[in-house]
Scaffold this active site. Structure first.
Site, PDB file in Angstrom:
ATOM      1  CB  CYS A   1      -0.938   0.002   1.209  1.00  0.00           C
ATOM      2  SG  CYS A   1      -0.106  -0.014   2.807  1.00  0.00           S
TER       3      CYS A   1
ATOM      4  CD  GLN B   1       3.675  -5.519   3.078  1.00  0.00           C
ATOM      5  OE1 GLN B   1       4.549  -4.684   3.304  1.00  0.00           O
ATOM      6  NE2 GLN B   1       2.391  -5.200   3.023  1.00  0.00           N
TER       7      GLN B   1
ATOM      8  CB  ALA C   1     -12.077 -10.243   7.446  1.00  0.00           C
ATOM      9  N   GLY C   2      -8.899  -9.256   5.813  1.00  0.00           N
ATOM     10  CA  GLY C   2      -7.569  -9.798   5.511  1.00  0.00           C
ATOM     11  C   GLY C   2      -6.580  -9.448   6.613  1.00  0.00           C
TER      12      GLY C   2
END
Length: 456
Positions: free
Chosen positions: A54, A124, A196-197
């Protein structure tokens, strides 16, 4: 002298580009292998990896030519996003070799994050490696660089207190919402989470930490919501299906959005259709959007009773502890420098591998030829197996002892005091003395591999 392959990173982040540009370049995780395949099919790109979150979209490559490789990657990014290359270049950063590697190590350690030391970025970076392993590999240099970046990230978190009190994007989003709500009404605000991740789950976790007792969660399926409910017992979690999202929003004071949707979930028209918020809550419904691409249109803030905040607005939360951030970053840099030297020593050692192989192959060919002449002179009938093996071992031993000195002077792995310049000087001397043409052979091999890949 041929141009040496370069490691490069071309990208943009929350520090260099607004969210409306980042979302156009975002690559969903399931599309990373496809992006890597497209990048490595470019004429001057050998290896590639994509890190898309993001807060950043970064492409790491090994380029046969710096200028041509960079131009190809920028053109690829322009074609993918629909943003003209000239406009993209105003927001892109481009780093080469040690600067590119240091940047990745800093990213993995959380030093380049909007929120210093946040842990999600390390996960990540790990996912880039995991994804690469599942789709055929990242390439020798990129794979090693990302694995060393993971090591650097782990060491920084273990050996400094950079993670102490650190917040994630999700916790900063909760903090921002609390800052915008009337202080007396924070705990009574009606909270809604859409998605809801992993990020959504962290939002729930931080709402609990703030003392919230209830949250409504809208998600495509109930299973993920049930899993969060099972893990977090200190808050009432009410599930509502995606088909009831707007009804749920009508009953909420704060709406957090964290989904992978590539289209807007809330537009100006949706916000205008929602009922007004009580004056006790400030009369304004808050939309806190931590998704990239965005789930909530910026135009919502034009609606009188709605305000929207996205990931770029989290800087307000982060600026509060700037001095502490700078001090912790300085502690971490020493560790990153150590890991950077280790990676560069490994990469430098690769320079001499082709020469070592060619020199050994050259010596073995001479040994085999001279051995054959010797055996013919003696005659096969005059040799038993033991005698033949002894002669072969003698020839191998002589070659190994003669090669030991030259090969020792081609070592450049950081285990001795020899500098890279000395080692490369030795390599070039051996190439000239034995006419090995290593550089030419390596370049021909790379070009051949690239042509074969394009043809297939």
């Amino acid at each position: 002298m041929k141009e040496k392959s370069s490691i490069a990173v071309i990208g943009l982040s929350v520090h260099t580009a607004p969210v409306d540009m980042r979302e156009k370049l975002a690559v969903a995780e399931e599309l990373w292998p496809r992006a890597i395949s497209e990048l490595t099919s470019l004429n001057h790109i050998e290896e590639a990896a994509v890190l898309s979150t993001c807060n950043r979209m970064e492409i790491y490559v090994v380029a046969l030519s710096w200028n041509r490789g960079i131009r190809e990657v920028v053109d690829w990014m322009s074609k993918k996003s629909g943003i003209p290359a000239s406009e993209l270049r105003e927001h892109l950063f481009m780093l080469r070799d040690s600067d590119a590697t240091r940047h990745l190590f800093e990213v993995s350690a959380g030093l380049d994050s909007l929120v210093l030391g946040e842990g999600q970025i390390l996960a990540q970076v790990k996912q880039v490696v995991r994804n690469g392993q599942n789709s055929g590999g990242l390439g020798k240099n990129i794979d090693r660089m990302f694995k060393d970046a993971i090591t650097a990230g782990k060491r920084v978190r273990c050996e400094t207190n950079i993670s102490a009190g650190a917040v994630s994007v999700s916790s900063a989003a909760v903090e921002l919402a609390m800052m915008k709500l009337p202080k007396s009404e924070c705990l009574s605000a009606r909270m809604l989470l859409i998605g809801a991740g992993k990020m959504g789950k962290l939002v729930v976790k931080h709402l609990i930490a703030k003392g919230c007792k209830k949250v409504v969660v809208v998600n495509r399926s109930v299973e993920r919501v049930d899993a969060i409910r099972e893990e977090m017992k200190d808050i009432e979690i009410v599930y509502r299906p995606l088909t009831e999202m707007y009804e749920a929003a009508a009953d909420a004071d704060v709406v957090f959005t964290s989904t992978a949707s590539e289209s807007l979930l809330f537009t100006k028209e949706h916000a205008e259709a929602l009922p007004p918020i009580s004056l006790a809550m400030g009369g304004v419904r808050l939309f806190v959007d931590i998704s990239v691409p965005r789930n909530v249109g910026a135009c919502l803030s034009e609606v009188e009773h709605a305000r929207v905040y996205n990931v770029d607005d989290l800087k307000e939360v982060v600026e509060a502890n700037k001095e502490d951030r700078v001090r912790k970053a300085m502690e971490a840099q020493a560790i990153i420098t150590q890991e950077l030297k280790r990676f560069e020593a490994w990469r430098d050692s690769l320079e001499t591998v082709p020469t070592i192989k060619k020199l050994r192959s050259y010596a073995d060919r001479i040994r085999a030829s001279e051995l054959e002449k010797c055996l013919q002179k003696i005659g096969e009938d005059n040799l038993n197996k033991k005698m033949r093996r002894s002669i072969e071992e003698l020839s191998t031993g002589i070659v190994n002892k003669l090669l030991h000195g030259p090969l020792q002077h081609l070592r450049c792995d950081g285990s001795d005091s020899r500098t890279l310049d000395e080692t490369l000087e030795n390599m070039h001397a051996l190439n000239r003395m034995f006419n090995l043409d290593t550089e030419k052979a390596v370049l021909e091999q790379k070009i051949k591999a690239k042509v074969e890949k394009i043809q297939s």
